[in-house]
Structure formats: structure tokens, C-alpha cells
Design a protein around this motif. Structure first.
Motif, short mmCIF file in Angstrom:
data_model
loop_
_atom_site.label_atom_id
_atom_site.label_comp_id
_atom_site.label_asym_id
_atom_site.label_seq_id
_atom_site.Cartn_x
_atom_site.Cartn_y
_atom_site.Cartn_z
N SER B 12 0.82 -1.21 0.00
CA SER B 12 0.00 0.00 0.00
C SER B 12 0.85 1.27 0.00
O SER B 12 0.32 2.36 0.05
CB SER B 12 -0.91 0.01 1.23
N GLU B 15 0.10 3.45 -2.95
CA GLU B 15 -1.23 4.06 -2.84
C GLU B 15 -1.22 5.21 -1.84
O GLU B 15 -1.87 6.24 -2.05
CB GLU B 15 -2.26 3.01 -2.41
N GLN B 16 -0.49 5.03 -0.78
CA GLN B 16 -0.43 6.10 0.21
C GLN B 16 0.30 7.32 -0.35
O GLN B 16 -0.11 8.46 -0.11
CB GLN B 16 0.26 5.59 1.47
N TYR B 18 0.38 8.07 -3.43
CA TYR B 18 -0.54 8.62 -4.44
C TYR B 18 -1.57 9.52 -3.78
O TYR B 18 -1.80 10.66 -4.20
CB TYR B 18 -1.22 7.47 -5.18
N ARG B 19 -2.18 9.02 -2.72
CA ARG B 19 -3.20 9.81 -2.03
C ARG B 19 -2.61 11.07 -1.42
O ARG B 19 -3.23 12.12 -1.41
CB ARG B 19 -3.86 8.96 -0.94
#
Lengths: 176, 177
Positions: B12, B15-16, B18-19
Motif C-alpha cells: 500500500s 497508494e499512500q 498517491y493519495r
């Protein structure tokens, strides 16, 4: 009170630069202090606005619709002209040939394929009587070297694979 | 410059990142490219590079600065392309582009729509270098030294470009602000 600080000095102070004298001046001079506060506020607002999404224009710009972009316009025009020329060229190619034109073409073809070869390669005017009835090999060879008589087949007594070498003929003539 | 902290879950991690950075990078690309679609494409390119880099680079890496640098270079590459120069000759208006919603700050509330539009228009009138240094300094809030290091120029040069940009913007907005 000394004269007021320039904008560049105020901005330098905002960025952490400047001299202690400049800083002291800002603390004492209310006008420069106000300008400094205004600068800080402006920079904060500018940064904040630019962090947000660009706003939608309140009114469309009418100038945009009238602007002509010349490069694409010229490209489109050139492409159109090329297309039109190509179509015209194809049309001319596929046009049916008129009877007069066809007859002219036919005459040209006949002239090239029949009359020219006849004129160039005809043997009708050749007079075999001019050729000597008996010619020794030496005379024949000399005439051939002089560019006179055309080549002639070998004598019947000679083998079919006769020797084209003129020197062998010479040797034969002198009895060697 | 804030650094991204180590995330235990490697899967993740991307994704982290990215966010945490997508909206910021998208906004920077909008500032530097002045075209929402181009900015989205450039942002995708940046995060593709992040995806590739995050699998080989240590998680304690300075991802925030790295992403900003990659975004800057991606936007520069796009601006350099010949079709971009041809395309950008046309004037571009403003477009409403959604960003992650949040409450407006007091400063924003005091800034009218016309003022915001003018600020954006004036910003787009700055030179490319001025846009870069201004965005990194006052939008990203990097220090002058960090901006200089990223752009490969001296701090003095950064200050010069910054001051010219600030002076131009303030002068143009002088009647309003």
C-alpha cells in the motif's frame, strides 16, 4: 527618519535577508511596516490562490473566435488543392478516348511496329550478283576485315563447328 | 520540505504516496502547463515513474521532493515538444477543475472571483523560469536554497527571478490589492 525602504529590500526582509538596520527601520517606520505587511499579505494570497483550481472565466473572450491560425489554415488549403489536383488528374486518366484520337494512336503504333523495321532491315535491295562466285578464304577474310561482305556460313566440307579464328584461315590459305 | 514517513505495508506504500501527493502534483502541473488535460496526463506520467521507483527505492526516501522534481521535469519535457509549442500558440481560457474539497481560508473568502482569475492570468504571463521558482517557493513553500538546488541554479538567481515575478504580479494587481 531616513528615507523609506525600496520594495526589493522589503521583499528581501520577507525572505529572511536584509540587514539589521533595514529590519530596525521597518519596526520604526509605520509606512514601511504597512508596506511590509501588505507584501506579506499579497504573497500569502498569491500562493493560496495558485494552490486552488483555476477559476472559470466570467465572460468568454470574443477575440478568440475571430483569431485565424495561419499555419493550420495554410495546411488545410494546401491539402485541399492537392486533393483537387489529384482528382482532376485521375479524371483525365480515366476519360474515354475519342475515335479520332484512337485512330491516331493506331497509326502511330502501326508506323512504329511495321514500317520502321521494314525500312531498317529490308533485304529486298540486296543484289546477290555483286558477290563474287568464288572467293578464296583470304579474299573473303580481307573483305570481312574491310567491312564489306557480311558473314557467310562455313563451307560444306568444313565441320559444322567451324573455326571463326581468322588466323587459322590465313594458315590454311598459305598451305600450312 | 516535508518527507514521507516509512509505511510498513509495502503493497500500500504506492497508494499512500498517491493519495498524499496526487492533488499537489496535479496542481503543480496545472500551474506549469496551463492546460488541465495536459496536466492530468503529466501527473499520470509522474505517478507511473513513482510506481516504478517506489518498488526499488527505500521508503524513507525524500518522496515529496522527488515527486516535485519529476513533475517539474515532466512538464518541461512536454513544453519542449514541438507539437506543444504549436498547440500552445492558441490562447487558453480558464477551466473549472475539481480539486479535493476543503473549506476556503479567510484569505480566499476575501479574494473575489475576478481577482483569482486575474492572478491566474498574470501568473501565466510570467516567464517559464519565473513560474517555476514562484510555484516552488510560494505554492510549495520550499526555501530559496531548495528551489535553487532543484533547478540547478544559484540562490541569487532564484531570488532575482522571484523578485521580478513578485514585482510584476503586485504591480499588475496594484489597483486591486
Amino acid at each position: 527618519m531616513s528615507r523609506h525602504l525600496r520594495d526589493e529590500v522589503l521583499w528581501s526582509l520577507y525572505e529572511g535577508g536584509g540587514t539589521s538596520a533595514d529590519r530596525a527601520h521597518v519596526e520604526k517606520c509605520s509606512a514601511c511596516a504597512a508596506r511590509y505587511r501588505q507584501l506579506a499579505s499579497d504573497l500569502k494570497v498569491l500562493g493560496q490562490v495558485l494552490r486552488e483550481a483555476p477559476p472559470l472565466p466570467a465572460t468568454p473572450r470574443p477575440r478568440r473566435a475571430l483569431q485565424i491560425r495561419w499555419a493550420p489554415a495554410v495546411a488545410v488549403m494546401a491539402a485541399t488543392l492537392l486533393l483537387a489536383w489529384g482528382q482532376e488528374w485521375l479524371r483525365v486518366l480515366t476519360l474515354p478516348v475519342s475515335p479520332i484520337e484512337a485512330r491516331k494512336n493506331e497509326e502511330t503504333v502501326r508506323f512504329l511496329t511495321k514500317e520502321i523495321p521494314l525500312a531498317l532491315f529490308s533485304t529486298a535491295e540486296l543484289n546477290p550478283g555483286k558477290l563474287p562466285a568464288h572467293a578464296t578464304n583470304l579474299a573473303y577474310l580481307q573483305a570481312a576485315l574491310d567491312g564489306g561482305w557480311p558473314s557467310e556460313p562455313c563451307e560444306p566440307s568444313r565441320p559444322t563447328d567451324c573455326e571463326p579464328d581468322p588466323f587459322s584461315l590465313l594458315l590454311e590459305e598459305y598451305g600450312h | 520540505m516535508g518527507e514521507y514517513k516509512i509505511v510498513p505495508d509495502e503493497q500500500s506504500f504506492y497508494e499512500q504516496l498517491y493519495r498524499a501527493h496526487h492533488a499537489r502534483i496535479l496542481q503543480l502541473c496545472r500551474l506549469w502547463l496551463n492546460d488541465s488535460h495536459e496536466a492530468e496526463d503529466a501527473t499520470q506520467e509522474v505517478f507511473l515513474k513513482l510506481f516504478q521507483a517506489s518498488s526499488v527505492q527505500d521508503q524513507s526516501f525524500a518522496w515529496r521532493a522527488w515527486l516535485t522534481r519529476v513533475a517539474l521535469n515532466t512538464c518541461r519535457d512536454r513544453r519542449r515538444s514541438s507539437w506543444w509549442k504549436w498547440w500552445r500558440e492558441k490562447p487558453v481560457g480558464f477551466e473549472e477543475m475539481p480539486l479535493p474539497s476543503r473549506d476556503p481560508t479567510p484569505e480566499e473568502e476575501t479574494v473575489s472571483r475576478e481577482e483569482r482569475e486575474q492572478i491566474w492570468r498574470l501568473f501565466r504571463g510570467l516567464s517559464v523560469r519565473q513560474q517555476e521558482v514562484f510555484a516552488l517557493r510560494y505554492v510549495e513553500e520550499w526555501s530559496v536554497e531548495e528551489v535553487a538546488q532543484t533547478l540547478g541554479v544559484t540562490p541569487g538567481s532564484v531570488k532575482q527571478h522571484l523578485f521580478r515575478a513578485v514585482r510584476h504580479l503586485r504591480k499588475a494587481l496594484g489597483g486591486q490589492r
